[in-house]
Design a protein around this motif. Structure first.
Motif, PDB file in Angstrom:
ATOM      1  N   PHE A   1     -14.928   6.615   1.592  1.00 30.30           N
ATOM      2  CA  PHE A   1     -15.274   5.868   1.352  1.00 30.30           C
ATOM      3  C   PHE A   1     -15.393   4.545   1.795  1.00 30.30           C
TER       4      PHE A   1
ATOM      5  N   THR B   1       0.997  -0.795   0.388  1.00 34.30           N
ATOM      6  CA  THR B   1      -0.229   0.173  -0.149  1.00 34.30           C
ATOM      7  C   THR B   1       1.178   1.219  -0.283  1.00 34.30           C
TER       8      THR B   1
ATOM      9  N   ARG C   1      -8.588  -1.408   1.402  1.00 33.50           N
ATOM     10  CA  ARG C   1      -7.913  -1.086  -0.076  1.00 33.50           C
ATOM     11  C   ARG C   1      -6.456  -1.172  -0.603  1.00 33.50           C
TER      12      ARG C   1
ATOM     13  N   ASP D   1     -12.707  11.593   0.075  1.00 33.68           N
ATOM     14  CA  ASP D   1     -11.236  10.741   0.838  1.00 33.68           C
ATOM     15  C   ASP D   1     -11.661   9.708   1.175  1.00 33.68           C
ATOM     16  N   GLU D   2     -10.831   8.779   1.832  1.00 35.17           N
ATOM     17  CA  GLU D   2     -10.862   7.527   1.879  1.00 35.17           C
ATOM     18  C   GLU D   2     -12.044   7.641   2.846  1.00 35.17           C
ATOM     19  N   GLU D   3     -12.722   8.059   4.064  1.00 39.29           N
ATOM     20  CA  GLU D   3     -12.837   7.939   4.663  1.00 39.29           C
ATOM     21  C   GLU D   3     -14.032   7.445   4.861  1.00 39.29           C
TER      22      GLU D   3
ATOM     23  N   SER E   1      -3.609   0.110  -2.607  1.00 38.31           N
ATOM     24  CA  SER E   1      -3.627   1.610  -3.731  1.00 38.31           C
ATOM     25  C   SER E   1      -1.822   2.077  -3.469  1.00 38.31           C
TER      26      SER E   1
ATOM     27  N   VAL F   1      -7.157   7.849  -6.472  1.00 40.93           N
ATOM     28  CA  VAL F   1      -6.368   7.526  -5.178  1.00 40.93           C
ATOM     29  C   VAL F   1      -5.005   7.207  -6.538  1.00 40.93           C
TER      30      VAL F   1
ATOM     31  N   LEU G   1     -13.263   6.455  -5.868  1.00 41.79           N
ATOM     32  CA  LEU G   1     -11.668   6.724  -4.925  1.00 41.79           C
ATOM     33  C   LEU G   1     -11.077   7.629  -5.733  1.00 41.79           C
TER      34      LEU G   1
END
Length: 294
Positions: free
Chosen positions: A245, A108, A254, A241-243, A256, A182, A180
């Motif tokens: 998502f 990641t 996930r 943001d990822e939060e 990335s 990324v 998302l």
């Protein structure tokens, strides 16, 4: 005779097409013919067919995405962690070299120094760190089972090509209601299978190969490329943001990540820069509708 395990899957079908194109005789090894998880039985089957090389594309990815792996952990563990070890044991017992399709999802982000991950870097998105999806954890364990021996470990990352389909990353970007943004490495599927087969036919050194197209892209960059080619006119929507998502769309973390493919390039394997590979795929895009009319 080459042996292809997992020939009916998304990656396996691409291997079968490339083997046929090259005129390489191969036989599919599926569970209706042989128990791949039983090393002694599989070894006898390989010997009886005069196997000279084996490609393992068999695995469990979950449908429609890796969230399904959390609900089917036993199947995921057996296919991604146990099966590679069994195939390795069978192949070694009959001295058949082989290649295993792995994944870059065991990483990641980037390395601590900001550079892409190399083959020599230990996974940082695995059970050992406790921060991963179950799928990524099993893929990392699967690689651990294959240290040494006459085996290639081929890592791909988010496959795509010009053919519209549910497993194609470009199709996913076009169809997901919200994305998302990324940064990731990507792998052109057709270039990947060609590079894997080249490893064997050219007898490159065994070991791990990051087979991702050089460079990286963000989701927004891919979306802009799709719009520039006129393949989607809808406005793309992105999570803040990822939060958000994770709260709205996902049940499991996930991966990335960005991988370094310089080892593959140094050995002469052909991998186009990722921006060129995406542009070419979109330029030659073949949708389900177009294929049905052909």
């Amino acid at each position: 005779m080459w042996i292809l395990a997992g020939a009916t899957g998304y990656i396996g079908r691409a291997f079968a097409e490339e083997l046929k194109r090259r005129g390489i005789d191969f036989c599919a090894a599926d569970r209706s013919r042989v128990n791949l998880s039983e090393p002694t039985e599989f070894a006898r089957w390989l010997r009886a067919r005069g196997a000279t090389f084996l490609i393992n594309c068999a695995g469990y990815t979950g449908r429609p995405n890796v969230d399904a792996c959390e609900q089917n952990r036993e199947a995921c563990w057996q296919a991604n962690a146990v099966l590679p070890a069994a195939i390795c044991q069978a192949s070694e017992s009959v001295n058949v070299p082989w290649g295993h399709v792995s994944s870059g999802c065991i990483f990641t982000g980037r390395r601590a120094d900001g550079r892409p991950f190399r083959e020599s870097d230990p996974p940082n998105f695995s059970f050992r760190q406790g921060n991963c999806s179950f799928y990524s954890g099993t893929k990392a364990v699967g690689e651990e089972m294959l240290t040494g021996g006459d085996v290639y470990v081929w890592r791909l990352r988010i496959p795509f090509n010009k053919i519209d389909g549910p497993r194609n990353y470009l199709t996913k970007v076009m169809s997901y209601p919200k994305l998302l943004d990324v940064e990731n490495s990507l792998t052109h599927l057709d270039e990947f299978v060609a590079a894997c087969i080249d490893c064997a036919t050219r007898r490159l050194p065994f070991g791990i190969y990051n087979l991702t197209n050089p460079g990286s892209v963000t989701t927004r960059q891919v979306a802009r490329s799709i719009q520039a080619m006129g393949l989607s006119r809808r406005p793309f929507s992105f999570f803040c943001d990822e939060e958000e998502f994770m709260r709205v769309a996902a049940r499991t973390p996930r991966s990335s990540c960005v991988l370094d493919s310089s080892k593959a390039l140094a050995h002469g394997l052909r991998l186009s820069p990722v921006s060129e590979a995406i542009a070419q795929s979109l330029d030659q895009w073949t949708s389900h509708r177009q294929r049905a009319a052909a």
